[in-house]
Motif scaffolding. Structure first.
Motif, mmCIF file in Angstrom:
data_model
loop_
_atom_site.group_PDB
_atom_site.id
_atom_site.type_symbol
_atom_site.label_atom_id
_atom_site.label_comp_id
_atom_site.label_asym_id
_atom_site.label_seq_id
_atom_site.Cartn_x
_atom_site.Cartn_y
_atom_site.Cartn_z
ATOM 1 N N TYR A 199 50.825 51.683 43.505
ATOM 2 C CA TYR A 199 49.424 51.286 43.348
ATOM 3 C C TYR A 199 48.648 52.361 42.609
ATOM 4 O O TYR A 199 47.829 52.071 41.716
ATOM 5 C CB TYR A 199 48.792 51.024 44.727
ATOM 6 C CG TYR A 199 47.300 50.758 44.669
ATOM 7 C CD1 TYR A 199 46.808 49.467 44.495
ATOM 8 C CD2 TYR A 199 46.375 51.808 44.761
ATOM 9 C CE1 TYR A 199 45.436 49.226 44.420
ATOM 10 C CE2 TYR A 199 45.009 51.572 44.684
ATOM 11 C CZ TYR A 199 44.547 50.285 44.514
ATOM 12 O OH TYR A 199 43.197 50.060 44.424
ATOM 13 N N TRP A 249 45.528 47.968 49.669
ATOM 14 C CA TRP A 249 46.683 48.019 48.766
ATOM 15 C C TRP A 249 47.976 47.548 49.435
ATOM 16 O O TRP A 249 48.959 47.262 48.762
ATOM 17 C CB TRP A 249 46.892 49.445 48.241
ATOM 18 C CG TRP A 249 47.035 50.477 49.339
ATOM 19 C CD1 TRP A 249 46.033 51.178 49.941
ATOM 20 C CD2 TRP A 249 48.234 50.891 49.975
ATOM 21 N NE1 TRP A 249 46.532 52.004 50.915
ATOM 22 C CE2 TRP A 249 47.888 51.859 50.951
ATOM 23 C CE3 TRP A 249 49.579 50.569 49.817
ATOM 24 C CZ2 TRP A 249 48.821 52.487 51.782
ATOM 25 C CZ3 TRP A 249 50.513 51.177 50.623
ATOM 26 C CH2 TRP A 249 50.135 52.140 51.589
ATOM 27 N N TYR A 282 54.236 44.574 43.547
ATOM 28 C CA TYR A 282 55.270 45.551 43.890
ATOM 29 C C TYR A 282 56.636 44.979 43.532
ATOM 30 O O TYR A 282 56.978 43.875 43.947
ATOM 31 C CB TYR A 282 55.205 45.883 45.385
ATOM 32 C CG TYR A 282 53.895 46.518 45.782
ATOM 33 C CD1 TYR A 282 53.492 47.729 45.214
ATOM 34 C CD2 TYR A 282 53.038 45.916 46.698
ATOM 35 C CE1 TYR A 282 52.283 48.317 45.543
ATOM 36 C CE2 TYR A 282 51.827 46.493 47.038
ATOM 37 C CZ TYR A 282 51.448 47.689 46.453
ATOM 38 O OH TYR A 282 50.248 48.267 46.777
ATOM 39 N N ILE A 317 44.431 42.388 41.528
ATOM 40 C CA ILE A 317 45.075 43.330 40.616
ATOM 41 C C ILE A 317 44.791 42.966 39.165
ATOM 42 O O ILE A 317 44.313 43.789 38.375
ATOM 43 C CB ILE A 317 46.602 43.351 40.853
ATOM 44 C CG1 ILE A 317 46.912 43.741 42.298
ATOM 45 C CG2 ILE A 317 47.287 44.305 39.887
ATOM 46 C CD1 ILE A 317 48.249 43.265 42.776
#
Length: 294
Positions: free
Chosen positions: A86, A63, A73, A280
């Motif tokens: 996360y 992560w 992020y 992701i």
């Protein structure tokens, strides 16, 4: 004063020196965890619990990636808050750093602390000391010592992932060695990186030992789902290129059907195609295809 610019050879030498230092530290850290395991009150390994209903664990392989800044992020989000961000999207992560550096007790307790009260599960990749340095030879005690991580994590423990080297081809002797080393009652997964391991003798031996065969989506490896236990485990590295492939909806749909048809009790899925944040978006897309409730 500006730092001197290193040549390619100098960078390589520096990197190798750092890796050698890690390998030396792994032996010392394994020794410390061995002592912890022997002196702990709960010396028995944490047994895997059978799922009553179909349970999905879907997340990413790691992560903390600098290239996820501004992609996943948000801009300006402090790195200390990255895990919390996360954990809002996923309820599990596959720890890969443990392959290079044997985790200390303090590190594992940090994982517990950062998860807080969230319903979060860690899968931990076994240290290369077991899989690459010793190649599963005479590693029963090391496997037990690494397994002490499960005692610390308790119900936040998922699977232990043991990745064999790409040069590690199938042989009956090697198969027997792996099975004899990893039968310790924990949820152990074996990932092979050579196509010779995709054969019925391997499947049969792992089924009898209740070990989990890691299905892979990766270049030059069989693109299929293999089930050798009540659990199935899949790693998405990239269909056409390692770590860079962005899975299409059709490709993920095909895997979704395989997963449904496998009728496994527990499904572990981790995306390792971290380049560009593909892991992701692909993980989220598969969650939708499988119609999993958050």
């Amino acid at each position: 004063m500006d730092k001197p610019v290193l040549t390619k050879e100098e960078r390589k030498a520096k990197r190798e020196a750092r890796r050698q230092k890690q390998r030396e530290n792994n032996v010392l850290r394994a020794s410390k965890m061995h002592k912890l395991r022997l002196t702990a009150d709960a010396t028995a390994p944490t047994k895997k619990q059978a799922a009553k209903t179909t349970t999905y664990h879907i997340g990413c392989s790691g992560w903390f990636y600098w290239h996820w800044r501004n992609a996943f992020y948000p801009e300006g989000l402090a790195t200390k808050d990255w895990f919390a961000h996360y954990a809002k999207a996923f309820k599990t992560v596959e720890i890969n750093a443990s392959f290079y550096s044997w985790p200390t007790e303090a590190t594992v307790k940090t994982w517990l602390k950062q998860a807080g009260r969230k319903k979060f599960v860690y899968t931990v990749k076994a240290c290369e000391l077991i899989t690459h340095t010793k190649k599963f030879k005479g590693t029963k005690e090391l496997v037990k010592d690494f397994g002490y991580i499960a005692t610390i994590l308790g119900d936040r423990m998922g699977c232990f992932l043991y990745q064999a080297p790409p040069s590690y081809h199938y042989s009956p002797a090697r198969l027997k060695t792996i099975v004899s080393q990893l039968q310790n009652g924990q949820r152990n997964v074996i990932e092979f990186r050579h196509a010779s391991w995709w054969n019925e003798k391997v499947y049969k031996a792992l089924k009898e030992a209740d070990l989990i065969f890691c299905s892979c989506s990766a270049p030059r490896l069989p693109d299929e789902l293999v089930k050798t236990a009540d659990d199935i485990y899949i790693r998405f590295h990239g269909k056409k290129a390692w770590y860079r492939h962005d899975y299409t909806q059709d490709e993920l749909s095909e895997w979704a059907e395989r997963i449904k048809n496998a009728k496994a009790k527990t499904i572990w899925i981790y995306f390792n195609n971290d380049f560009g944040g593909n892991a992701i978006s692909n993980a989220k897309a598969l969650v939708c295809l499988l119609k999993i409730k958050p």
